[in-house]
Design a protein around this motif. Sequence first.
Motif, PDB file in Angstrom:
ATOM      1  N   GLU A  53      -6.224 -18.730 -10.365  1.00 60.01           N
ATOM      2  CA  GLU A  53      -5.158 -17.493 -10.690  1.00 60.01           C
ATOM      3  C   GLU A  53      -5.801 -16.326 -11.185  1.00 60.01           C
ATOM      4  OE1 GLU A  53      -1.910 -19.025 -14.074  1.00 60.01           O
ATOM      5  OE2 GLU A  53      -4.039 -19.271 -14.755  1.00 60.01           O
ATOM      6  N   LEU A  54      -5.080 -15.308 -11.137  1.00 61.21           N
ATOM      7  CA  LEU A  54      -5.592 -13.846 -11.543  1.00 61.21           C
ATOM      8  C   LEU A  54      -5.385 -13.996 -12.984  1.00 61.21           C
ATOM      9  CD1 LEU A  54      -6.540 -11.129 -11.151  1.00 61.21           C
ATOM     10  CD2 LEU A  54      -4.124 -10.560 -10.764  1.00 61.21           C
ATOM     11  N   SER A  55      -6.242 -13.358 -13.935  1.00 59.75           N
ATOM     12  CA  SER A  55      -6.004 -13.197 -15.318  1.00 59.75           C
ATOM     13  C   SER A  55      -5.782 -11.711 -15.443  1.00 59.75           C
ATOM     14  CB  SER A  55      -7.288 -13.585 -16.242  1.00 59.75           C
ATOM     15  OG  SER A  55      -7.346 -14.971 -16.365  1.00 59.75           O
ATOM     16  N   ILE A  56      -4.649 -11.228 -15.920  1.00 65.22           N
ATOM     17  CA  ILE A  56      -4.375  -9.693 -16.143  1.00 65.22           C
ATOM     18  C   ILE A  56      -4.765  -9.431 -17.686  1.00 65.22           C
ATOM     19  CG2 ILE A  56      -2.746  -7.976 -16.345  1.00 65.22           C
ATOM     20  CD1 ILE A  56      -1.141  -9.239 -14.062  1.00 65.22           C
ATOM     21  N   SER A  71      -0.902   0.942 -12.937  1.00 61.11           N
ATOM     22  CA  SER A  71      -1.202  -0.029 -13.753  1.00 61.11           C
ATOM     23  C   SER A  71      -1.561  -1.558 -12.897  1.00 61.11           C
ATOM     24  CB  SER A  71       0.087  -0.464 -14.710  1.00 61.11           C
ATOM     25  OG  SER A  71       0.889  -1.128 -13.871  1.00 61.11           O
ATOM     26  N   VAL A  72      -2.300  -2.196 -13.651  1.00 57.44           N
ATOM     27  CA  VAL A  72      -2.713  -3.368 -13.169  1.00 57.44           C
ATOM     28  C   VAL A  72      -1.549  -4.314 -12.500  1.00 57.44           C
ATOM     29  CG1 VAL A  72      -3.758  -5.830 -13.510  1.00 57.44           C
ATOM     30  CG2 VAL A  72      -4.936  -3.753 -14.686  1.00 57.44           C
ATOM     31  N   MET A  73      -0.420  -4.171 -13.378  1.00 57.45           N
ATOM     32  CA  MET A  73       0.787  -4.990 -12.751  1.00 57.45           C
ATOM     33  C   MET A  73       1.307  -4.154 -11.730  1.00 57.45           C
ATOM     34  SD  MET A  73       2.520  -7.790 -13.568  1.00 57.45           S
ATOM     35  CE  MET A  73       2.501  -8.297 -15.417  1.00 57.45           C
ATOM     36  N   PHE A  96     -27.679  -0.962  -9.147  1.00 60.14           N
ATOM     37  CA  PHE A  96     -26.928  -1.845  -9.980  1.00 60.14           C
ATOM     38  C   PHE A  96     -25.526  -1.554 -10.531  1.00 60.14           C
ATOM     39  CE2 PHE A  96     -31.048  -4.376 -10.890  1.00 60.14           C
ATOM     40  CZ  PHE A  96     -31.237  -4.966  -9.604  1.00 60.14           C
ATOM     41  N   LYS A  97     -24.460  -2.364 -10.257  1.00 56.39           N
ATOM     42  CA  LYS A  97     -23.198  -1.546 -10.632  1.00 56.39           C
ATOM     43  C   LYS A  97     -22.217  -2.566 -11.510  1.00 56.39           C
ATOM     44  CE  LYS A  97     -20.818  -3.366  -6.469  1.00 56.39           C
ATOM     45  NZ  LYS A  97     -19.986  -2.922  -5.520  1.00 56.39           N
ATOM     46  N   ALA A  98     -22.880  -3.723 -11.875  1.00 58.79           N
ATOM     47  CA  ALA A  98     -21.644  -4.654 -12.805  1.00 58.79           C
ATOM     48  C   ALA A  98     -22.123  -4.339 -14.246  1.00 58.79           C
ATOM     49  CB  ALA A  98     -22.205  -6.120 -12.735  1.00 58.79           C
TER      50      ALA A  98
HETATM   51  N1  UFG Z   1      -8.659  -6.544 -14.261  1.00 61.50           N
HETATM   52  C1  UFG Z   1      -7.865  -7.729 -14.378  1.00 61.50           C
HETATM   53  N2  UFG Z   1      -8.415  -8.847 -14.021  1.00 61.50           N
HETATM   54  C2  UFG Z   1      -9.289  -8.947 -13.202  1.00 61.50           C
HETATM   55  C3  UFG Z   1     -10.211  -7.922 -12.957  1.00 61.50           C
HETATM   56  C4  UFG Z   1      -9.694  -6.642 -13.648  1.00 61.50           C
HETATM   57  O1  UFG Z   1      -6.956  -7.454 -15.210  1.00 61.50           O
HETATM   58  O2  UFG Z   1      -9.652 -10.069 -12.896  1.00 61.50           O
HETATM   59  C5  UFG Z   1      -8.153  -5.149 -14.809  1.00 61.50           C
HETATM   60  C6  UFG Z   1      -9.223  -4.621 -15.742  1.00 61.50           C
HETATM   61  O3  UFG Z   1      -9.405  -5.124 -17.192  1.00 61.50           O
HETATM   62  C7  UFG Z   1      -8.873  -3.092 -15.624  1.00 61.50           C
HETATM   63  C8  UFG Z   1      -8.556  -2.953 -13.981  1.00 61.50           C
HETATM   64  O4  UFG Z   1      -7.922  -4.273 -13.816  1.00 61.50           O
HETATM   65  O5  UFG Z   1      -7.834  -2.660 -16.488  1.00 61.50           O
HETATM   66  C9  UFG Z   1      -9.584  -2.487 -12.982  1.00 61.50           C
HETATM   67  O6  UFG Z   1     -10.774  -3.459 -13.508  1.00 61.50           O
HETATM   68  P1  UFG Z   1     -12.037  -3.227 -12.293  1.00 61.50           P
HETATM   69  O7  UFG Z   1     -12.987  -4.298 -12.824  1.00 61.50           O
HETATM   70  O8  UFG Z   1     -11.483  -3.466 -11.032  1.00 61.50           O
HETATM   71  O9  UFG Z   1     -12.561  -1.732 -12.463  1.00 61.50           O
HETATM   72  P2  UFG Z   1     -13.123  -1.068 -13.761  1.00 61.50           P
HETATM   73  O10 UFG Z   1     -12.077   0.053 -14.061  1.00 61.50           O
HETATM   74  O11 UFG Z   1     -13.261  -1.821 -15.050  1.00 61.50           O
HETATM   75  O12 UFG Z   1     -14.545  -0.428 -13.135  1.00 61.50           O
HETATM   76  C10 UFG Z   1     -14.587   0.010 -12.006  1.00 61.50           C
HETATM   77  C11 UFG Z   1     -15.961   0.001 -11.556  1.00 61.50           C
HETATM   78  C12 UFG Z   1     -17.107   0.552 -12.245  1.00 61.50           C
HETATM   79  C13 UFG Z   1     -16.842   2.019 -12.744  1.00 61.50           C
HETATM   80  C14 UFG Z   1     -15.244   2.106 -13.277  1.00 61.50           C
HETATM   81  C15 UFG Z   1     -15.074   3.356 -13.626  1.00 61.50           C
HETATM   82  O13 UFG Z   1     -16.145  -1.255 -11.303  1.00 61.50           O
HETATM   83  O14 UFG Z   1     -18.224   0.396 -11.623  1.00 61.50           O
HETATM   84  O15 UFG Z   1     -14.600   1.516 -12.354  1.00 61.50           O
HETATM   85  O16 UFG Z   1     -13.757   3.224 -14.472  1.00 61.50           O
HETATM   86  F1  UFG Z   1     -17.759   2.321 -13.772  1.00 61.50           F
END
Ligand code: UFG
Length: 342
Positions: free
Chosen positions: A217-220, A274-276, A86-88
């Motif tokens: 819409e995507l939320s950042i 970065s996300v952006m 499981f990974k969420a």
């Molecule tokens: N993000 C957004 N909007 C979204 C989804 C994500 O802005 O709708 C941002 C998050 O806040 C984060 C970045 O995008 O800053 C990446 O988010 P992800 O959910 O894609 O990935 P995470 O880094 O949170 O998590 C991933 C895996 C985990 C793992 C982790 C290790 O999902 O299983 O990397 O860092 F543990």
Amino acid sequence: MSKQVLVTGGTGYIGSHTVVELQAAGFRVVIADNLSNSNIEVLDAIQKISGVRPDFENVDLADKLATDSFFDKYPDIDAIIHFAAFKAVGESVQKPLEYYHNNLNSLLNLLGNMLRYNIRNMVFSSSCTVYGQPDKLPVTEQTPRKPAESPYGNTKAICEDILRDFCHANAGFNCIALRYFNPIGAHPSALIGELPLGVPNNLVPFITQTAAGIRNELSIFGDDYATPDGTAIRDYINVVDLSGAHVVAINRLIQDKQKANYEFFNVGTGTGLSVMQLVKSFIAVTGVQLPYKIAPRRAGDIEKIWADTSFANEELGWKASRATEETLLSAWNWEKSVRGIN
Ligand code: UFG
């Protein structure tokens, strides 16, 4: 006879891509998966890509009797890649017992059967989540692990410890933990990819579903981090590159090239985005509209992380090679093929 690799979770996102790479490298593959977060049709897609249908068994690996019966049926396995888990992150906070039960018992049941059947090699799916928010970037394998932020993250840290202790106690048994950074993208055929159930938690599936019109819409999440543009930074690695690292790790185990019988490697690109930056790159490379807004930070998110990959590059002779643009395009092509968009 070619070597046989058991891929647990082999119909899942990273698992399915790795099955394809293993087959291309000449391995026979048997998949054990209970389809809790994947689809049996993935087997057809794998067969389309490689020309070979992998063996498949529907097994709950957290069930000891079922797992033992699986190994009785496949007594000649040479190595295991253990993806099934499981990974969420968020769900794990709500349902910790389910995460500990599933992720820990499945590993214990596999290791027990490695001893029973003298299967000496395992590659384990770990995560950069074990580093938490590191004090220094990029993170090397020497960077200290930090207490996990979620039960999910804790299962990865505990599983690594179990592997270390197992290898310590059992000379001749070999394990490699691969600490993945953020896997994204899909196979260039667009026949396999990431298929989240329900609303995606991860960034790229949310982006592609928004671009496809499934989400408004995507939320950042957050633009007030201490990063150049204020949005969080991650190391996004192409899933096919990541799958290649597993084939290299399996060969290292089978060819007895390890320096110690328990090893762990960072598997990333070495570059933080970065996300952006990722959002802008997606828009530029696909030319599609992507409505987005700035939203509050997401609980539990770290500010920034990216890998120092020199140990994996030098020791494994492996390096991520695909550009982010190509990777984002592959994710979009996959989304389009799933949704029937031209
Ligand atoms: N993000 C957004 N909007 C979204 C989804 C994500 O802005 O709708 C941002 C998050 O806040 C984060 C970045 O995008 O800053 C990446 O988010 P992800 O959910 O894609 O990935 P995470 O880094 O949170 O998590 C991933 C895996 C985990 C793992 C982790 C290790 O999902 O299983 O990397 O860092 F543990």
